[in-house]
Scaffold this active site. Structure first.
Site, PDB file in Angstrom:
ATOM      1  N   SER A   1      45.721  58.850 -13.631  1.00 37.79           N
ATOM      2  CA  SER A   1      44.422  59.496 -13.815  1.00 37.79           C
ATOM      3  C   SER A   1      43.352  58.503 -13.439  1.00 37.79           C
ATOM      4  O   SER A   1      43.627  57.306 -13.315  1.00 37.79           O
ATOM      5  CB  SER A   1      44.232  59.933 -15.270  1.00 37.79           C
ATOM      6  OG  SER A   1      42.991  60.593 -15.442  1.00 37.79           O
TER       7      SER A   1
ATOM      8  N   ARG B   1      48.750  62.892  -7.943  1.00 36.15           N
ATOM      9  CA  ARG B   1      49.226  63.939  -8.842  1.00 36.15           C
ATOM     10  C   ARG B   1      48.272  65.123  -8.763  1.00 36.15           C
ATOM     11  O   ARG B   1      47.099  64.990  -8.389  1.00 36.15           O
ATOM     12  CB  ARG B   1      49.327  63.452 -10.281  1.00 36.15           C
ATOM     13  CG  ARG B   1      48.003  63.051 -10.909  1.00 36.15           C
ATOM     14  CD  ARG B   1      48.055  63.139 -12.428  1.00 36.15           C
ATOM     15  NE  ARG B   1      48.202  64.524 -12.888  1.00 36.15           N
ATOM     16  CZ  ARG B   1      48.298  64.860 -14.166  1.00 36.15           C
ATOM     17  NH1 ARG B   1      48.309  63.941 -15.104  1.00 36.15           N
ATOM     18  NH2 ARG B   1      48.386  66.139 -14.508  1.00 36.15           N
TER      19      ARG B   1
ATOM     20  N   THR C   1      41.554  64.178 -20.909  1.00 41.90           N
ATOM     21  CA  THR C   1      42.343  63.476 -21.922  1.00 41.90           C
ATOM     22  C   THR C   1      41.946  63.913 -23.329  1.00 41.90           C
ATOM     23  O   THR C   1      42.800  64.201 -24.172  1.00 41.90           O
ATOM     24  CB  THR C   1      42.188  61.956 -21.774  1.00 41.90           C
ATOM     25  OG1 THR C   1      42.583  61.569 -20.455  1.00 41.90           O
ATOM     26  CG2 THR C   1      43.042  61.212 -22.790  1.00 41.90           C
TER      27      THR C   1
ATOM     28  N   CYS D   1      51.549  67.209   1.345  1.00 39.30           N
ATOM     29  CA  CYS D   1      52.302  66.229   0.557  1.00 39.30           C
ATOM     30  C   CYS D   1      51.728  64.832   0.815  1.00 39.30           C
ATOM     31  O   CYS D   1      51.629  64.413   1.963  1.00 39.30           O
ATOM     32  CB  CYS D   1      53.784  66.258   0.924  1.00 39.30           C
ATOM     33  SG  CYS D   1      54.731  64.924   0.151  1.00 39.30           S
TER      34      CYS D   1
ATOM     35  N   CYS E   1      59.288  61.227  -3.255  1.00 40.92           N
ATOM     36  CA  CYS E   1      58.454  62.092  -4.105  1.00 40.92           C
ATOM     37  C   CYS E   1      57.809  61.319  -5.250  1.00 40.92           C
ATOM     38  O   CYS E   1      58.484  60.625  -6.008  1.00 40.92           O
ATOM     39  CB  CYS E   1      59.317  63.227  -4.665  1.00 40.92           C
ATOM     40  SG  CYS E   1      58.424  64.358  -5.742  1.00 40.92           S
TER      41      CYS E   1
ATOM     42  N   CYS F   1      53.907  64.686  -7.729  1.00 33.73           N
ATOM     43  CA  CYS F   1      52.547  65.220  -7.839  1.00 33.73           C
ATOM     44  C   CYS F   1      52.528  66.727  -8.016  1.00 33.73           C
ATOM     45  O   CYS F   1      51.548  67.285  -8.474  1.00 33.73           O
ATOM     46  CB  CYS F   1      51.703  64.806  -6.636  1.00 33.73           C
ATOM     47  SG  CYS F   1      52.070  65.706  -5.109  1.00 33.73           S
TER      48      CYS F   1
ATOM     49  N   CYS G   1      53.411  70.421  -3.628  1.00 33.64           N
ATOM     50  CA  CYS G   1      54.212  71.338  -2.806  1.00 33.64           C
ATOM     51  C   CYS G   1      54.534  72.621  -3.553  1.00 33.64           C
ATOM     52  O   CYS G   1      54.538  73.714  -2.976  1.00 33.64           O
ATOM     53  CB  CYS G   1      55.495  70.654  -2.351  1.00 33.64           C
ATOM     54  SG  CYS G   1      56.531  70.025  -3.691  1.00 33.64           S
TER      55      CYS G   1
END
Length: 544
Positions: free
Chosen positions: A54, A299, A335, A488, A513, A516, A519
């Site tokens: 984040s 992400r 958060t 991606c 990968c 995130c 896709c």
């Protein structure tokens, strides 16, 4: 080999801010009321915080309620936000705009959210929560009456062909009176719960963005700990939602990132390459020159707001945090709202634990959310993000009107639409030529993935599954020019020559990968289904 089982009062899936807050709150209540309450948290990352990514600027409202003496307990919130800047970029200029009131950060802290979660994990364990990193929840378990019984972790030692290897170990079943799903954005088990209990029937489709972040070590003379900068505009066009964040931490560290709304229309767009291009803006490049890139990650994040929140409860379980969608988009923060949702869930579940009857649906949690400051906060800003469907200039004007005149109480609520439905055919959109990375300010995907410390055991089933193997070459490639190779941010999807059949085929480089989930969200045919890989695999983010 049969699966072993373990019994708990509450099982929490996911050791992010929400999951750990729920666990801590449950144990606090148990100790305050002198009652037994066994709590287990499982986490797919190799350690707590390994998969956490984040910005992040954290508002401490929920943390103040959960652990009032967090400063004395050494919480890693040390860099207080000192000043805000909001810039509009054109290709060569940066114009300072008034900072929207939702984006004022006085009293907030610039943090590594991964390190905050590591600290929360320590607080949970001190309260006798059992925390098990490296265990990926792969299956929801159900009782005979259809209620949730718990979850099972994935089998270990399964080969890519699906056969048991010499290292085979069956997964473990975790049974609970109540299960809290805190999987984060686009949770793989949460998707199955949506279908099983029809949790999305009365809400809008969820919408998402992709956030791409780098951690830099910059020249000491350029470091301004506490400085918060956000930008909109270039390199995105006025019909594509997105912008950047630049947060100055201590020790000459800089968190810099770029968010692109996944409702973008042009299949030729690459969020990763937009970010790399953005860093070459004159106002940004000078900040990075002389520094070095330390880490990289990406992400998805939920952006739908209150109108896209699903039904939060079902027999035997609840949804909390980002897996439900509690992010406050105009504030660029989630958060505090995610933590508070989890705390409210813990309060409601604890009240049910002392009753003799079997676990039932904890509807009081939904009531608690709607009576809390979380609901009030999200409801007031519900129209800001969907206003961008009409373009940047309309959205800026409307958001000002909504904020200052209506104060979030306009007598209407804009609708959200599914992100994948916004993608146009490749022939309808201009191609985008991205500059080649210079290896100093901008970089390619593979070198970026390398510094995310991503690792997957090669001989395991591919966790990026296709519902129909023919769709990539029958639809995605001819109609959309294979957009998965661009949306991606980790080089997972690649079209290569098919030596057997001729033409091209989709190659899935699952080892790359970074989890995130983009896709799973943006695929125009919704043909990709992201499921958990072997426990502990994936990125290992330090200080992200």
């Amino acid at each position: 080999m049969e699966r072993e089982s373990m019994e708990f009062d509450v099982v929490v899936v996911g050791a992010g801010p929400a999951g750990l807050s729920a666990a801590i709150r449950l144990r606090q209540l148990a100790m305050e009321n002198d009652k037994e309450c066994s709590v287990c948290v499982i986490e797919k990352g190799s350690e707590v915080g390994a998969h956490i990514l984040s910005g992040a600027v954290v508002e401490t409202r929920a943390l103040d309620e959960l652990i009032p003496d967090w400063k004395d307990k050494g919480a890693p919130l040390t860099v207080e936000a000192k000043d805000d800047s909001f810039l509009f970029l054109t290709e060569g200029k940066a114009t300072k705009l008034p900072t929207p009131p939702q984006m004022h950060n006085h009293g907030n802290y610039i943090v590594s959210l991964g390190n905050v979660c590591r600290w929360l994990g320590e607080q949970a364990e001190a309260l006798e929560v059992e925390v098990y990193p490296g265990f990926a929840a792969a299956e929801v378990l159900y009782n005979d009456d259809g209620s949730v019984k718990g979850v099972a972790t994935g089998d270990m030692g399964i080969s890519k062909s699906g056969e048991k290897t010499a290292n085979y170990e069956p997964g473990v079943e975790l049974h609970a009176k109540y299960t809290i799903f805190a999987e984060g954005c686009r949770g793989s088990l949460t998707k199955t719960l949506f279908d099983k209990f029809d949790l999305r029937k009365d809400c809008d489709p969820q919408t998402y963005g992709i956030g791409i972040k780098e951690l830099w070590e910059i020249s000491p003379e350029k470091s301004k700990p506490g400085s918060v900068v956000h930008t909109i505009g270039w390199p995105l066009d006025s019909h594509t939602y997105g912008g950047s964040f630049i947060y100055h931490l201590d020790n000459n560290q800089l968190a810099i990132g770029f968010v692109v709304g996944l409702d973008y229309q042009n299949p030729h767009l690459s969020p990763f390459d937009e970010f790399q291009r953005f860093k070459h803006h004159p106002a940004i490049k000078t900040l990075l020159e002389g520094g070095r890139r330390v880490s990289y990650g990406a992400r998805a994040l939920t952006e739908g707001g209150v109108q896209s929140l699903p039904k939060l409860t079902f027999p035997g379980g609840v949804l909390v945090g980002d897996t439900a969608g509690f992010l406050n988009v105009p504030k660029i923060k989630g958060t505090h709202t995610c933590m508070k949702s989890a705390m409210l869930a813990a309060d409601s579940i604890f009240a049910e634990l002392g009753k003799d009857e079997p676990a039932r649906e904890v509807t009081s949690y939904t009531t608690a959310v709607k009576n809390s400051w979380v609901w009030d906060e999200l409801y007031k800003v519900r129209n800001v993000r969907p206003s961008f469907h009409k373009g940047l200039w309309y959205a800026l004007a409307y958001s000002a009107l909504d904020t200052y005149l209506f104060r979030g109480k306009a007598p209407w609520t804009f609708k959200n639409r599914a992100d994948h439905s916004a993608l146009k055919k490749a022939g309808e959109c201009p191609k985008i030529e991205y500059p080649k990375p210079d290896g100093v300010i901008s970089f390619d995907k593979l070198s970026s993935v390398f510094i995310s410390n991503t690792n997957h055991a090669e001989d395991q089933p591919v966790h990026l599954t296709l519902k129909n193997d023919s769709v990539p070459t029958s639809t995605n490639l001819p109609d959309y020019d294979g957009p998965e190779q661009r949306y991606c941010p980790a080089g997972v999807y690649e079209y290569v020559e098919d030596e057997d059949k001729g033409g091209q085929r989709l190659q899935i480089n699952a080892q790359n990968c970074v989890h995130c989930k983009t896709c799973d969200i943006k695929d125009p045919t919704q043909n990709i289904n992201w499921v958990v890989p072997q426990g502990g695999d994936g990125p290992n983010y330090p200080n992200m």
